[in-house]
Scaffold this active site. Structure first.
Site, PDB file in Angstrom:
ATOM      1  N   ARG A 202       0.831  -1.219   0.000  1.00  0.00           N
ATOM      2  CA  ARG A 202       0.000   0.000   0.000  1.00  0.00           C
ATOM      3  C   ARG A 202       0.863   1.267   0.000  1.00  0.00           C
ATOM      4  O   ARG A 202       0.536   2.251   0.662  1.00  0.00           O
ATOM      5  CB  ARG A 202      -0.941   0.010   1.230  1.00  0.00           C
ATOM      6  CG  ARG A 202      -2.084  -0.976   1.139  1.00  0.00           C
ATOM      7  CD  ARG A 202      -3.014  -0.862   2.334  1.00  0.00           C
ATOM      8  NE  ARG A 202      -2.345  -1.249   3.563  1.00  0.00           N
ATOM      9  CZ  ARG A 202      -2.752  -0.922   4.787  1.00  0.00           C
ATOM     10  NH1 ARG A 202      -3.826  -0.192   4.949  1.00  0.00           N
ATOM     11  NH2 ARG A 202      -2.076  -1.318   5.849  1.00  0.00           N
TER      12      ARG A 202
ATOM     13  N   LEU B  91       1.197   3.488  -2.222  1.00  0.00           N
ATOM     14  CA  LEU B  91       0.506   4.669  -2.741  1.00  0.00           C
ATOM     15  C   LEU B  91      -0.305   5.347  -1.634  1.00  0.00           C
ATOM     16  O   LEU B  91      -0.294   6.571  -1.491  1.00  0.00           O
ATOM     17  CB  LEU B  91      -0.404   4.280  -3.915  1.00  0.00           C
ATOM     18  CG  LEU B  91      -1.142   5.437  -4.577  1.00  0.00           C
ATOM     19  CD1 LEU B  91      -0.169   6.453  -5.163  1.00  0.00           C
ATOM     20  CD2 LEU B  91      -2.090   4.934  -5.661  1.00  0.00           C
TER      21      LEU B  91
ATOM     22  N   GLU C 168     -19.893  -1.701  19.326  1.00  0.00           N
ATOM     23  CA  GLU C 168     -19.018  -2.347  18.329  1.00  0.00           C
ATOM     24  C   GLU C 168     -17.539  -1.998  18.467  1.00  0.00           C
ATOM     25  O   GLU C 168     -16.789  -2.050  17.490  1.00  0.00           O
ATOM     26  CB  GLU C 168     -19.508  -2.053  16.892  1.00  0.00           C
ATOM     27  CG  GLU C 168     -20.936  -2.527  16.648  1.00  0.00           C
ATOM     28  CD  GLU C 168     -21.439  -2.330  15.215  1.00  0.00           C
ATOM     29  OE1 GLU C 168     -20.624  -2.165  14.301  1.00  0.00           O
ATOM     30  OE2 GLU C 168     -22.667  -2.358  15.031  1.00  0.00           O
TER      31      GLU C 168
ATOM     32  N   CYS D 255      -8.145   1.375   1.235  1.00  0.00           N
ATOM     33  CA  CYS D 255      -8.106  -0.006   0.781  1.00  0.00           C
ATOM     34  C   CYS D 255      -8.913  -0.872   1.734  1.00  0.00           C
ATOM     35  O   CYS D 255      -9.067  -0.539   2.903  1.00  0.00           O
ATOM     36  CB  CYS D 255      -6.668  -0.511   0.749  1.00  0.00           C
ATOM     37  SG  CYS D 255      -5.604   0.494  -0.300  1.00  0.00           S
TER      38      CYS D 255
ATOM     39  N   ASP E 274     -27.520  -6.415   9.734  1.00  0.00           N
ATOM     40  CA  ASP E 274     -27.224  -5.363   8.753  1.00  0.00           C
ATOM     41  C   ASP E 274     -27.086  -5.930   7.346  1.00  0.00           C
ATOM     42  O   ASP E 274     -26.370  -6.913   7.150  1.00  0.00           O
ATOM     43  CB  ASP E 274     -25.886  -4.691   9.101  1.00  0.00           C
ATOM     44  CG  ASP E 274     -25.981  -3.813  10.337  1.00  0.00           C
ATOM     45  OD1 ASP E 274     -27.047  -3.200  10.545  1.00  0.00           O
ATOM     46  OD2 ASP E 274     -24.982  -3.734  11.082  1.00  0.00           O
TER      47      ASP E 274
ATOM     48  N   HIS F  41     -30.694  -3.032   8.524  1.00  0.00           N
ATOM     49  CA  HIS F  41     -30.255  -1.674   8.194  1.00  0.00           C
ATOM     50  C   HIS F  41     -29.650  -1.656   6.799  1.00  0.00           C
ATOM     51  O   HIS F  41     -28.917  -2.560   6.416  1.00  0.00           O
ATOM     52  CB  HIS F  41     -29.221  -1.184   9.217  1.00  0.00           C
ATOM     53  CG  HIS F  41     -28.441   0.005   8.748  1.00  0.00           C
ATOM     54  ND1 HIS F  41     -29.011   1.251   8.623  1.00  0.00           N
ATOM     55  CD2 HIS F  41     -27.161   0.131   8.330  1.00  0.00           C
ATOM     56  CE1 HIS F  41     -28.094   2.098   8.156  1.00  0.00           C
ATOM     57  NE2 HIS F  41     -26.968   1.438   7.968  1.00  0.00           N
TER      58      HIS F  41
ATOM     59  N   HIS G 212     -22.590  11.330   7.765  1.00  0.00           N
ATOM     60  CA  HIS G 212     -21.398  11.623   6.970  1.00  0.00           C
ATOM     61  C   HIS G 212     -21.030  13.094   7.013  1.00  0.00           C
ATOM     62  O   HIS G 212     -20.014  13.502   6.482  1.00  0.00           O
ATOM     63  CB  HIS G 212     -21.574  11.136   5.529  1.00  0.00           C
ATOM     64  CG  HIS G 212     -21.491   9.641   5.435  1.00  0.00           C
ATOM     65  ND1 HIS G 212     -22.566   8.841   5.723  1.00  0.00           N
ATOM     66  CD2 HIS G 212     -20.471   8.813   5.153  1.00  0.00           C
ATOM     67  CE1 HIS G 212     -22.197   7.571   5.597  1.00  0.00           C
ATOM     68  NE2 HIS G 212     -20.938   7.534   5.260  1.00  0.00           N
TER      69      HIS G 212
HETATM   70  N1  GLN Z   1     -23.869  -1.722  12.395  1.00  0.00           N
HETATM   71  C1  GLN Z   1     -22.939  -1.109  11.516  1.00  0.00           C
HETATM   72  C2  GLN Z   1     -22.397   0.172  12.137  1.00  0.00           C
HETATM   73  O1  GLN Z   1     -23.121   0.819  12.820  1.00  0.00           O
HETATM   74  C3  GLN Z   1     -23.548  -0.794  10.171  1.00  0.00           C
HETATM   75  C4  GLN Z   1     -22.543  -0.232   9.217  1.00  0.00           C
HETATM   76  C5  GLN Z   1     -23.061   0.002   7.809  1.00  0.00           C
HETATM   77  O2  GLN Z   1     -24.217   0.147   7.573  1.00  0.00           O
HETATM   78  N2  GLN Z   1     -22.201   0.037   6.836  1.00  0.00           N
HETATM   79  O3  GLN Z   1     -21.284   0.558  11.940  1.00  0.00           O
HETATM   80 ZN    ZN Z   2     -25.178   2.073   7.156  1.00  0.00          ZN
END
Ligand code: GLN
Ligand code: ZN
Length: 748
Positions: free
Chosen positions: A15, A17, A473, A505, A588, A630, A683
């Site tokens: 990696r 780059l 998580e 990556c 998910d 989700h 985001h």
């Molecule tokens: N449970 C995951 C999180 O909260 C879902 C991530 C996703 O949707 N890409 O990070």
């Molecule tokens: Zn998501």
């Protein structure tokens, strides 16, 4: 016989780059040092190809960020907000990352998935009166470098029709094909300049050929090939990712010097297309799979290629099916993988060796070894699959009865608030995982530290007043890798990186054999979290379709079999969570839509299989256990019927960014179960105001019944800071409360 590639991975085996770019962006590396890294990476790739016997070397596969954006820059298709001074590398990075010009922020181009790959390109933005201009040359240096190696250069460019297809309309939508005449002038100039530089071939990539195209887009291909074939450089019209046999009428009308076909994805197209090949045209056949990590069975090519070689002579070329950027660089960097698996694998460098071997064999030198390595079957898994019946794919009760049982059990307020699973992955958490991985932190100390993280996360959620909590998580690096590491039949690699976008990556796991779950994977964390609070804690799993889509998948078993094996592993985990007293479990599936095949005719079967796998994973629970799913960041309107067929009790789904554009789809399709349209765009670093979230919710209430509406962010919060997340979630909880005040109870 010519052998060539459609490009190698640009990131480098270590990696390089990525690290060079990020150091440069931080201001820790000079532009010259960055350029030097680029030259070294290109040279290394070309030398590997020369060692394999390639005399025609690609230019344009190496790129500082994304070849589509670089091409847009070369054609002068830069949105006005980024037109600052002379176009160059700084412009490319501004398009990629956004930029400030005299204090004003100009947004980056959108990242979009490149066809059905997991690679994200930067989508060019074109206005209805877009001008093009060829005043920046990203290819010249590399062409000169190739010629200095005594080789011929083949420049690879996305073709004009695919370029338009991949572009987005700035402002109001318009027919992008109206831009074709001007675009072709710019391409013409570009090709002319490449010819002057002594380029031997242009690999004009039109992967749109694999799609069903209407007559206007077909006509555009003809217009484009006719115009560009006027230029003094031969064009290899390049397709990949699927058959182009459905364009059999069109292909003979395209006056190009040759075609490239992907025979790995679509071997059967050769029979249809071969008779259409012109007498002078070159036929490049993609016979080494650029999308998978499996060793090729070279012997299978003897039968079709031997007579072709006779018939076409020097006009027959061999290549990988597509660019090798979709596979990791070098298997020799994986000493920890078991020999039995390694003997089945080929990464980019090994694929080059395969290509060389195939050529030698067709030239009458040597014999490829038969690849006899097969995965060992797991009879217990096959027996379970064989014993499945319709009930295993179906909750025992209809949604209404489940919802009533769940409400009696969970006693949630109206408009329940929750999050998507992850909470900020702080530097401290990443450090913990790293030290544990390196053996610097014992299992006991690591678990104790994680328990402190979980406790902190639960306490913060309680203080915020959220209704359904999560453990956060902290133990997961990645939502797929975490499960892959714990499942049998899936391997993870040390350096198996492939580019996701720019300097990012990913390391996709490899599903190589029957998948089985040796033991619980998440139960201890969910159970620990639940023990800390009287509020319900939601268990958090990655679904079978996403595990499948974000991995390299064995090619010796049907898709439905792999999906269902993954589903059984998830189903067992769901069962263990339920046993451990977890009343809400989220599975998910953000990749559900990404798995859609390119050909419309194949999409129905895929959706069926994907839905079945999700249902198999989720249907083994009691009626009062609530299943969530989700999904995020794609357009879900067209697949709403499939999403409904998942029959999850609750779906949380992205909508905040688009101002709830998804809601319009609910006018056309009556979604039957509960839904949490995301009201906080995770985001964005901005804290949304409670009132603006309440406004989004009111808009949702106009279309969805109040008793089925949840309140939650768009996606997981792991990339955010606590200082952003806490005020945003406080505002989200406040928005739900104001809704509870506004909407009279009796209306429920
Ligand atoms: N449970 C995951 C999180 O909260 C879902 C991530 C996703 O949707 N890409 O990070
Ligand atoms: Zn998501």
């Amino acid at each position: 016989m010519t052998i060539h590639t459609l490009g190698l991975p640009r990131i480098g085996a270590q990696r390089q780059l990525k690290f060079a770019l990020e150091a440069y962006w931080r201001g820790e590396r000079s532009a010259e040092a960055l350029e030097q890294t680029g030259r070294t990476l290109r040279l290394e790739n070309w030398q590997w190809q020369q060692q394999a016997g390639c005399e025609l070397l690609p230019v344009g596969d190496f790129d500082w960020y994304d070849p589509v954006a670089t091409l847009a820059l070369a054609l002068g298709a830069v949105p006005e907000r980024h037109q600052q001074g002379k176009p160059g590398l700084a412009t490319l990075f501004a398009l990629a990352r956004g930029a400030h010009y005299s204090g004003q922020h100009s947004a980056a181009l959108a990242l979009c998935k490149f066809f059905d790959t997991n690679y994200h390109y930067l989508a060019p933005e074109l206005s209805h009166d877009q001008r093009f201009a060829v005043d920046y040359d990203p290819y010249g240096d590399a062409v000169a470098e190739v010629r200095a190696l005594g080789a011929e250069a083949k420049v690879q460019l996305i073709g004009p029709v695919t370029f338009l297809h991949l572009s987005r309309c700035a402002g109001d939508t318009f027919d992008r094909l109206t831009l074709l005449p001007n675009l072709l002038k710019a391409y013409g100039e570009l090709l002319q300049r490449l010819a002057q530089q002594g380029v031997a071939w242009v690999q004009l990539e039109e992967p749109v050929l694999a799609l069903e195209l209407d007559s206007a887009w077909q006509q555009a291909l003809e217009t484009s090939c006719r115009a560009l074939s006027q230029q003094p450089v031969p064009i290899l019209l390049t397709s990949y990712f699927g058959s182009i046999a459905h364009h059999a009428d069109l292909l003979p009308r395209l006056p190009v010097a040759g075609w490239h076909l992907d025979l790995c994805r679509a071997p059967e197209q050769l029979d249809v297309l071969l008779p259409l090949l012109g007498e002078q045209q070159v036929l490049s056949l993609g016979v080494i799979d650029g999308r998978g990590v499996w060793r090729a069975d070279l012997r299978r090519w003897a039968e079709p290629l031997t007579p072709l070689r006779e018939a076409l002579g020097e006009r027959l070329w061999l290549a990988p099916s597509c660019s090798l950027q979709y596979v990791p660089v070098d298997l020799n960097q994986e000493p920890a993988l078991p020999e039995s698996l390694k003997s089945r694998l080929a990464f980019a460098r090994q694929k080059l060796e395969e290509l060389a071997q195939l050529r030698r064999w067709l030239d009458g030198e040597g014999q490829p070894e038969a690849s006899e390595a097969r995965p060992e079957a797991n009879p217990a898994v096959s027996e379970r699959l064989a014993a499945l019946n319709a009930e295993d794919f179906c909750r025992a009760d209809p949604f209404e009865q489940r919802a009533a049982a769940q409400q009696a059990h969970l006693k949630l307020p109206r408009f329940p608030t929750t999050t998507i699973g992850s909470f900020p992955q702080t530097a401290a958490i990443r450090q913990l995982r790293l030290r544990h991985r390196r053996g610097e932190l014992s299992q006991v100390d690591y678990h104790a530290a994680l328990e402190r993280e979980v406790t902190d996360c639960i306490r913060r959620q309680e203080r915020l007043g959220l209704d359904v909590l999560v453990h956060g998580e902290a133990e997961r690096t990645d939502m797929v890798e975490y499960f892959a590491e714990q499942l049998e039949g899936i391997a993870t690699t040390r350096f198996g990186w492939v580019q996701s976008y720019g300097s990012r990556c990913v390391r996709p796991p490899i599903i190589h054999s029957d998948v089985a779950r040796p033991g619980p994977m998440t139960v201890r964390w969910a159970q620990y979290a639940q023990g800390l609070t009287t509020k319900p804690v939601k268990g958090m799993l990655t679904g079978p379709v996403t595990l499948w889509k974000w991995a390299f998948v064995r090619d010796d078993a049907p898709r439905s079999m792999v999906l269902n094996q993954l589903a059984l592993a998830v189903r067992d985990e769901v069962g263990d969570l339920e046993q451990a007293g977890i009343g809400i479990i989220q599975i998910d599936e953000p990749a559900l839509r990404e798995g859609l095949p390119l050909a419309l005719s194949e999409q129905g079967r895929y959706l069926d299989e994907a839905v079945q796998a999700f249902r198999l994973a989720s249907s083994g629970v009691a009626r009062q256990t609530q299943i969530h799913t989700h999904m995020c960041y794609s357009e879900f309107g067209p697949i709403l019927p499939a999403i409904a067929a998942l029959d999850a009790d609750v779906i949380t789904i992205e909508t905040a960014r688009s101002g709830m554009a998804l809601l319009a789809d609910f006018d056309r399709f009556d979604y039957p179960n509960a839904i949490g349209p995301g009201v906080y765009d995770i985001h964005s670093p901005l804290t949304p105001a409670s009132e603006s979230m309440a406004t989004l919710l009111r808009r949702a209430l106009a279309r969805l019944p109040a008793e089925r509406l949840w309140v939650n962010p768009d996606c997981g919060l792991k990339t955010r800071q606590w200082s952003e997340v806490e005020p945003a979630l406080a505002a989200l909880v406040e928005a739900a409360r104001s809704l509870r005040r506004e909407v009279p109870v009796q209306s429920l």
